[in-house]
Motif scaffolding. Structure first.
Motif, mmCIF file in Angstrom:
data_model
loop_
_atom_site.group_PDB
_atom_site.id
_atom_site.type_symbol
_atom_site.label_atom_id
_atom_site.label_comp_id
_atom_site.label_asym_id
_atom_site.label_seq_id
_atom_site.Cartn_x
_atom_site.Cartn_y
_atom_site.Cartn_z
ATOM 1 N N VAL A 112 0.791 -1.238 -0.158
ATOM 2 C CA VAL A 112 -0.110 -0.011 0.032
ATOM 3 C C VAL A 112 0.913 1.409 -0.077
ATOM 4 N N GLY A 113 2.239 1.091 -0.014
ATOM 5 C CA GLY A 113 3.199 2.306 -0.302
ATOM 6 C C GLY A 113 3.737 2.619 1.027
ATOM 7 N N ASP A 114 3.373 2.044 2.240
ATOM 8 C CA ASP A 114 3.956 2.352 3.372
ATOM 9 C C ASP A 114 5.494 1.988 3.619
ATOM 10 N N PRO A 115 6.291 2.862 4.160
ATOM 11 C CA PRO A 115 7.839 2.578 4.165
ATOM 12 C C PRO A 115 7.912 1.289 5.104
ATOM 13 N N LEU A 116 9.032 0.400 4.463
ATOM 14 C CA LEU A 116 9.557 -0.719 5.306
ATOM 15 C C LEU A 116 10.897 -0.240 5.743
ATOM 16 N N ASN A 117 11.651 0.131 4.813
ATOM 17 C CA ASN A 117 12.991 0.374 5.542
ATOM 18 C C ASN A 117 13.642 1.170 4.193
ATOM 19 N N GLU A 118 14.828 1.892 4.737
ATOM 20 C CA GLU A 118 15.777 2.634 3.828
ATOM 21 C C GLU A 118 17.010 1.969 3.962
ATOM 22 N N GLN A 119 17.925 1.950 2.936
ATOM 23 C CA GLN A 119 19.281 1.315 3.205
ATOM 24 C C GLN A 119 20.166 2.579 2.581
ATOM 25 N N TYR A 120 21.284 2.728 3.107
ATOM 26 C CA TYR A 120 22.302 3.438 2.540
ATOM 27 C C TYR A 120 23.546 2.626 2.290
ATOM 28 N N VAL A 121 23.866 2.067 0.982
ATOM 29 C CA VAL A 121 24.973 1.090 0.664
ATOM 30 C C VAL A 121 26.122 1.869 0.110
ATOM 31 N N THR A 122 27.230 1.946 0.733
ATOM 32 C CA THR A 122 28.090 2.591 0.330
ATOM 33 C C THR A 122 29.223 1.650 -0.165
ATOM 34 N N GLU A 123 29.700 1.846 -1.265
ATOM 35 C CA GLU A 123 30.538 1.319 -2.391
ATOM 36 C C GLU A 123 32.011 1.880 -2.254
ATOM 37 N N PHE A 124 32.931 1.253 -2.168
ATOM 38 C CA PHE A 124 34.505 1.978 -2.273
ATOM 39 C C PHE A 124 35.322 1.475 -3.413
ATOM 40 N N TYR A 125 35.605 2.374 -4.364
ATOM 41 C CA TYR A 125 36.555 2.000 -5.642
ATOM 42 C C TYR A 125 38.004 2.299 -5.046
#
Length: 267
Positions: A112-125
């Motif tokens: 129904v569009g309600d937020p479950l989670n947010e993720q910040y994924v940090t990749e390092f080159y």
């Protein structure tokens, strides 16, 4: 300073994708990491994260990428037996002398569009220095180690087949976790355990130390500071920290593989 990154992808959100949270998927993940873990929240967006990340840099640079940090903001556990939707975008590119970080933000919502989670994924080159400072970085993690002795700790032997089982359960088939030759070509000593597999195991120790159910976990974050090999032992140490907890993870030699761990609980 010239750079190989495509700045036009920053803040360009992907199309919405759907993931079916089946009981089989939940059980497979729990079996891979030794029990239920809130880190299962990453699974619906796994393929999407790779697809979005690959838009930021040429394919040859992807061999230099390591998972630097994960920050999960959790509103509700994934609903088993229902479909969820995910979207993602590269939201930041930041350089320094040792390499460049790409920050990917993922948003997961229920039917129904309600937020479950947010993720910040940090990749390092690694070894790709730039002077970039575009967009936003992931939330900061503590720079100082916890004070005093840990309030709890637990050791888990990482079975030799953990990388292959975790790859199948999570959808992360990065060959550095599955192929010794590819891992060595990337400058690693051989196949390494997925950072998120280590975090999933550590999270179970943190929740046990807190005496808390998964639904109370509001944030789970850590920095992946060093690879750990299958067959090694991961020791998770936990410290009470106000209303939340700090944690880290050590390999069998005592070196830190999970650093600056933060777990926040809702009342």
């Amino acid at each position: 300073m010239t750079h190989p990154f495509d700045l036009s992808v920053v803040d360009r959100w992907s199309d919405e994708r759907t993931f079916d949270v089946t009981p089989d998927a939940v059980h497979a993940y729990a079996d891979a990491v030794g029990g239920p873990s809130p880190v299962f929240a990453v699974v619906p967006a796994m393929d999407l994260v790779f697809a979005v990340a690959e838009t930021a840099a040429p394919a040859d640079l992807r061999t230099r990428v390591v998972h630097g940090q994960q920050d999960l903001v959790l509103h509700k556990p994934l609903p088993v037996g229902e479909k969820v939707t995910v979207r993602a975008a590269v939201v930041g590119l930041h350089g320094k002398r040792s390499g460049t970080t790409a920050t990917i933000l993922v948003r997961t919502r229920d039917a129904v569009g309600d937020p479950l989670n947010e993720q910040y994924v940090t990749e390092f080159y690694r070894g790709v220095p730039t002077d970039l400072s575009v967009g936003v970085a992931a939330p900061r993690l503590p720079s100082e180690p916890p004070a005093g002795p840990p309030s709890a700790e637990a050791a888990h032997h990482l079975q030799h087949d953990l990388p292959s089982r975790y790859a199948d359960a999570s959808g992360d088939h990065n060959p550095i976790h599955l192929d010794d030759e590819v891992a060595r070509a990337a400058g690693l000593p051989g196949v390494i355990v997925h950072g998120l597999a280590s975090l999933a195991i550590a999270a179970r120790t943190v929740l046990a130390a807190a005496g808390a159910e998964e639904a109370r976990l509001a944030r789970l974050s850590c920095r992946f500071t060093r690879p750990i090999a299958p067959g090694d032992t991961l020791t998770t140490r936990v410290w009470a920290d106000g209303a939340g907890y700090r944690f880290d993870g050590l390999d069998g030699s005592g070196a830190t593989v999970l650093g600056a761990g933060v777990a926040e609980l809702r009342a």
